[in-house]
Design a protein around this motif. Sequence first.
Motif, PDB file in Angstrom:
ATOM      1  N   ASP A  64       0.818  -1.211   0.000  1.00  0.00           N
ATOM      2  CA  ASP A  64       0.000   0.000   0.000  1.00  0.00           C
ATOM      3  C   ASP A  64       0.856   1.267   0.000  1.00  0.00           C
ATOM      4  OD1 ASP A  64      -2.341  -1.481   0.049  1.00  0.00           O
ATOM      5  OD2 ASP A  64      -2.485  -1.451   2.242  1.00  0.00           O
ATOM      6  N   VAL A  65       2.121   1.119   0.362  1.00  0.00           N
ATOM      7  CA  VAL A  65       3.000   2.278   0.456  1.00  0.00           C
ATOM      8  C   VAL A  65       3.717   2.561  -0.867  1.00  0.00           C
ATOM      9  CG1 VAL A  65       5.038   3.206   1.623  1.00  0.00           C
ATOM     10  CG2 VAL A  65       3.321   1.942   2.922  1.00  0.00           C
ATOM     11  N   LEU A  66       4.078   1.524  -1.587  1.00  0.00           N
ATOM     12  CA  LEU A  66       4.858   1.706  -2.810  1.00  0.00           C
ATOM     13  C   LEU A  66       4.221   2.659  -3.823  1.00  0.00           C
ATOM     14  CD1 LEU A  66       6.327  -1.848  -3.484  1.00  0.00           C
ATOM     15  CD2 LEU A  66       7.510   0.184  -2.654  1.00  0.00           C
ATOM     16  N   PRO A  67       2.898   2.605  -4.033  1.00  0.00           N
ATOM     17  CA  PRO A  67       2.308   3.536  -5.010  1.00  0.00           C
ATOM     18  C   PRO A  67       2.428   5.003  -4.616  1.00  0.00           C
ATOM     19  CG  PRO A  67       0.814   1.703  -4.579  1.00  0.00           C
ATOM     20  CD  PRO A  67       1.900   1.635  -3.548  1.00  0.00           C
ATOM     21  N   LEU A  68       2.786   5.273  -3.364  1.00  0.00           N
ATOM     22  CA  LEU A  68       2.883   6.650  -2.892  1.00  0.00           C
ATOM     23  C   LEU A  68       4.203   7.314  -3.259  1.00  0.00           C
ATOM     24  CD1 LEU A  68       1.529   6.029   0.735  1.00  0.00           C
ATOM     25  CD2 LEU A  68       0.204   6.665  -1.301  1.00  0.00           C
ATOM     26  N   LEU A  69       5.124   6.546  -3.835  1.00  0.00           N
ATOM     27  CA  LEU A  69       6.469   7.062  -4.079  1.00  0.00           C
ATOM     28  C   LEU A  69       6.546   8.065  -5.219  1.00  0.00           C
ATOM     29  CD1 LEU A  69       8.591   3.809  -3.662  1.00  0.00           C
ATOM     30  CD2 LEU A  69       8.349   5.690  -2.041  1.00  0.00           C
ATOM     31  N   SER A  70       5.657   7.966  -6.182  1.00  0.00           N
ATOM     32  CA  SER A  70       5.749   8.859  -7.342  1.00  0.00           C
ATOM     33  C   SER A  70       5.243  10.250  -6.987  1.00  0.00           C
ATOM     34  CB  SER A  70       4.934   8.296  -8.512  1.00  0.00           C
ATOM     35  OG  SER A  70       3.571   8.218  -8.164  1.00  0.00           O
ATOM     36  N   GLY A  71       5.768  11.249  -7.700  1.00  0.00           N
ATOM     37  CA  GLY A  71       5.349  12.624  -7.481  1.00  0.00           C
ATOM     38  C   GLY A  71       5.286  13.368  -8.799  1.00  0.00           C
ATOM     39  N   ALA A  72       4.812  14.600  -8.727  1.00  0.00           N
ATOM     40  CA  ALA A  72       4.722  15.433  -9.931  1.00  0.00           C
ATOM     41  C   ALA A  72       6.083  16.025 -10.264  1.00  0.00           C
ATOM     42  CB  ALA A  72       3.699  16.541  -9.725  1.00  0.00           C
ATOM     43  N   LEU A  73       6.397  16.091 -11.554  1.00  0.00           N
ATOM     44  CA  LEU A  73       7.680  16.631 -11.995  1.00  0.00           C
ATOM     45  C   LEU A  73       7.744  18.137 -11.746  1.00  0.00           C
ATOM     46  CD1 LEU A  73      10.217  15.485 -13.414  1.00  0.00           C
ATOM     47  CD2 LEU A  73       9.232  16.284 -15.569  1.00  0.00           C
ATOM     48  N   ARG A  74       8.918  18.610 -11.314  1.00  0.00           N
ATOM     49  CA  ARG A  74       9.146  20.036 -11.083  1.00  0.00           C
ATOM     50  C   ARG A  74       9.891  20.615 -12.294  1.00  0.00           C
ATOM     51  NH1 ARG A  74      11.195  19.205  -4.795  1.00  0.00           N
ATOM     52  NH2 ARG A  74       9.199  19.713  -3.796  1.00  0.00           N
ATOM     53  N   PRO A  75       9.196  21.308 -13.184  1.00  0.00           N
ATOM     54  CA  PRO A  75       9.813  21.786 -14.431  1.00  0.00           C
ATOM     55  C   PRO A  75      10.999  22.710 -14.215  1.00  0.00           C
ATOM     56  CG  PRO A  75       7.414  21.922 -14.552  1.00  0.00           C
ATOM     57  CD  PRO A  75       7.754  21.619 -13.136  1.00  0.00           C
ATOM     58  N   ARG A  76      10.951  23.585 -13.212  1.00  0.00           N
ATOM     59  CA  ARG A  76      12.067  24.516 -12.993  1.00  0.00           C
ATOM     60  C   ARG A  76      13.344  23.768 -12.620  1.00  0.00           C
ATOM     61  NH1 ARG A  76      11.360  28.883  -8.777  1.00  0.00           N
ATOM     62  NH2 ARG A  76      13.303  29.632  -9.735  1.00  0.00           N
ATOM     63  N   MET A  77      13.196  22.675 -11.886  1.00  0.00           N
ATOM     64  CA  MET A  77      14.369  21.906 -11.498  1.00  0.00           C
ATOM     65  C   MET A  77      14.990  21.245 -12.724  1.00  0.00           C
ATOM     66  SD  MET A  77      15.936  21.492  -8.609  1.00  0.00           S
ATOM     67  CE  MET A  77      14.762  21.577  -7.261  1.00  0.00           C
ATOM     68  N   VAL A  78      14.139  20.783 -13.629  1.00  0.00           N
ATOM     69  CA  VAL A  78      14.640  20.177 -14.868  1.00  0.00           C
ATOM     70  C   VAL A  78      15.395  21.217 -15.690  1.00  0.00           C
ATOM     71  CG1 VAL A  78      14.021  18.977 -16.999  1.00  0.00           C
ATOM     72  CG2 VAL A  78      12.775  18.483 -14.883  1.00  0.00           C
ATOM     73  N   GLU A  79      14.858  22.429 -15.780  1.00  0.00           N
ATOM     74  CA  GLU A  79      15.526  23.493 -16.522  1.00  0.00           C
ATOM     75  C   GLU A  79      16.846  23.881 -15.862  1.00  0.00           C
ATOM     76  OE1 GLU A  79      14.648  24.578 -19.560  1.00  0.00           O
ATOM     77  OE2 GLU A  79      13.182  22.952 -19.354  1.00  0.00           O
ATOM     78  N   ALA A  80      16.884  23.837 -14.538  1.00  0.00           N
ATOM     79  CA  ALA A  80      18.139  24.138 -13.833  1.00  0.00           C
ATOM     80  C   ALA A  80      19.202  23.090 -14.150  1.00  0.00           C
ATOM     81  CB  ALA A  80      17.886  24.200 -12.328  1.00  0.00           C
ATOM     82  N   LEU A  81      18.797  21.845 -14.228  1.00  0.00           N
ATOM     83  CA  LEU A  81      19.725  20.777 -14.611  1.00  0.00           C
ATOM     84  C   LEU A  81      20.298  21.046 -16.000  1.00  0.00           C
ATOM     85  CD1 LEU A  81      21.039  17.943 -14.519  1.00  0.00           C
ATOM     86  CD2 LEU A  81      18.816  17.003 -15.200  1.00  0.00           C
ATOM     87  N   LYS A  82      19.428  21.395 -16.930  1.00  0.00           N
ATOM     88  CA  LYS A  82      19.877  21.695 -18.293  1.00  0.00           C
ATOM     89  C   LYS A  82      20.829  22.887 -18.301  1.00  0.00           C
ATOM     90  CE  LYS A  82      15.614  20.006 -20.507  1.00  0.00           C
ATOM     91  NZ  LYS A  82      14.408  20.416 -21.270  1.00  0.00           N
ATOM     92  N   ALA A  83      20.527  23.898 -17.488  1.00  0.00           N
ATOM     93  CA  ALA A  83      21.364  25.098 -17.440  1.00  0.00           C
ATOM     94  C   ALA A  83      22.743  24.771 -16.876  1.00  0.00           C
ATOM     95  CB  ALA A  83      20.692  26.174 -16.593  1.00  0.00           C
ATOM     96  N   CYS A  84      22.786  23.941 -15.840  1.00  0.00           N
ATOM     97  CA  CYS A  84      24.076  23.546 -15.263  1.00  0.00           C
ATOM     98  C   CYS A  84      24.916  22.795 -16.295  1.00  0.00           C
ATOM     99  CB  CYS A  84      23.851  22.671 -14.031  1.00  0.00           C
ATOM    100  SG  CYS A  84      23.263  23.559 -12.572  1.00  0.00           S
ATOM    101  N   LYS A  85      24.266  21.903 -17.020  1.00  0.00           N
ATOM    102  CA  LYS A  85      24.996  21.133 -18.025  1.00  0.00           C
ATOM    103  C   LYS A  85      25.484  22.050 -19.146  1.00  0.00           C
ATOM    104  CE  LYS A  85      24.755  16.767 -20.512  1.00  0.00           C
ATOM    105  NZ  LYS A  85      23.959  15.533 -20.742  1.00  0.00           N
ATOM    106  N   ALA A  86      24.644  22.977 -19.591  1.00  0.00           N
ATOM    107  CA  ALA A  86      25.021  23.899 -20.662  1.00  0.00           C
ATOM    108  C   ALA A  86      26.173  24.804 -20.239  1.00  0.00           C
ATOM    109  CB  ALA A  86      23.815  24.738 -21.077  1.00  0.00           C
ATOM    110  N   ALA A  87      26.264  25.080 -18.932  1.00  0.00           N
ATOM    111  CA  ALA A  87      27.331  25.949 -18.419  1.00  0.00           C
ATOM    112  C   ALA A  87      28.641  25.203 -18.223  1.00  0.00           C
ATOM    113  CB  ALA A  87      26.888  26.583 -17.110  1.00  0.00           C
ATOM    114  N   GLY A  88      28.633  23.908 -18.481  1.00  0.00           N
ATOM    115  CA  GLY A  88      29.866  23.142 -18.407  1.00  0.00           C
ATOM    116  C   GLY A  88      30.060  22.323 -17.148  1.00  0.00           C
TER     117      GLY A  88
END
Length: 215
Positions: A81-105
């Motif tokens: 009953d607990v395992l289905p609770l693990l998923s969450g909604a994606l945070r778009p700003r965090m994804v963009e920050a990851l891309k920005a860090c990678k683009a910056a080297g």
Amino acid sequence: MAIEAVIWDFGGVFTTSPFEAFNRFEAERGLPADLIRQVNATDPDTNAWALFERNEIDAGRFDTLFLEESTRLGHPVRGADVLPLLSGALRPRMVEALKACKAAGFKVGCITNNVVSEHSPGQAEGQRMAGAMAQVMPLFDAIIESSKAGVRKPDPRIYLMMCDLLAVQPEACVYLDDLGINCKPAAGLGMQAIKVTGEAQALDDLSRIVGLEFP
């Protein structure tokens, strides 16, 4: 030492925290708040969660052991009953920050404690988590999954494994995680650790360290 790499946790960082789902489940069932976290924190190196995230037991055994552990705390809850609770909604700003860090080297890596059955076909929650991971995981230079590595956070070895994969020293890394217990060993190794309590807070802290602006 100059920062060369940004290392990220996944759940609770790129997605909303599962703790919110845990608390909703507890409220709906009339259980004490934070019961699931209490179960997870009891014998943290040998309990059902630890064994499952190191892929030492399967989903059926996790279901049984978690029920036993929660029962000892006075409130029986099945692991299934607990395992289905693990998923969450994606945070778009965090994804963009990851891309920005990678683009910056900056080198970028992901260390995630996960379980093999988390993405079982046919389970809606697992499919949602798998979809979020499919969008983000290809962006990383290196990924370590506890269920594949056989070691899990907060074991310091997993952070050093990532440093080896990225060819960086711990002192040249920033580490983001939503759990303080996972940030502590990273900091102990010399990393600049950011405990993620929310998207805006995490990005503000990361911005100050790496010198990038995140919209």
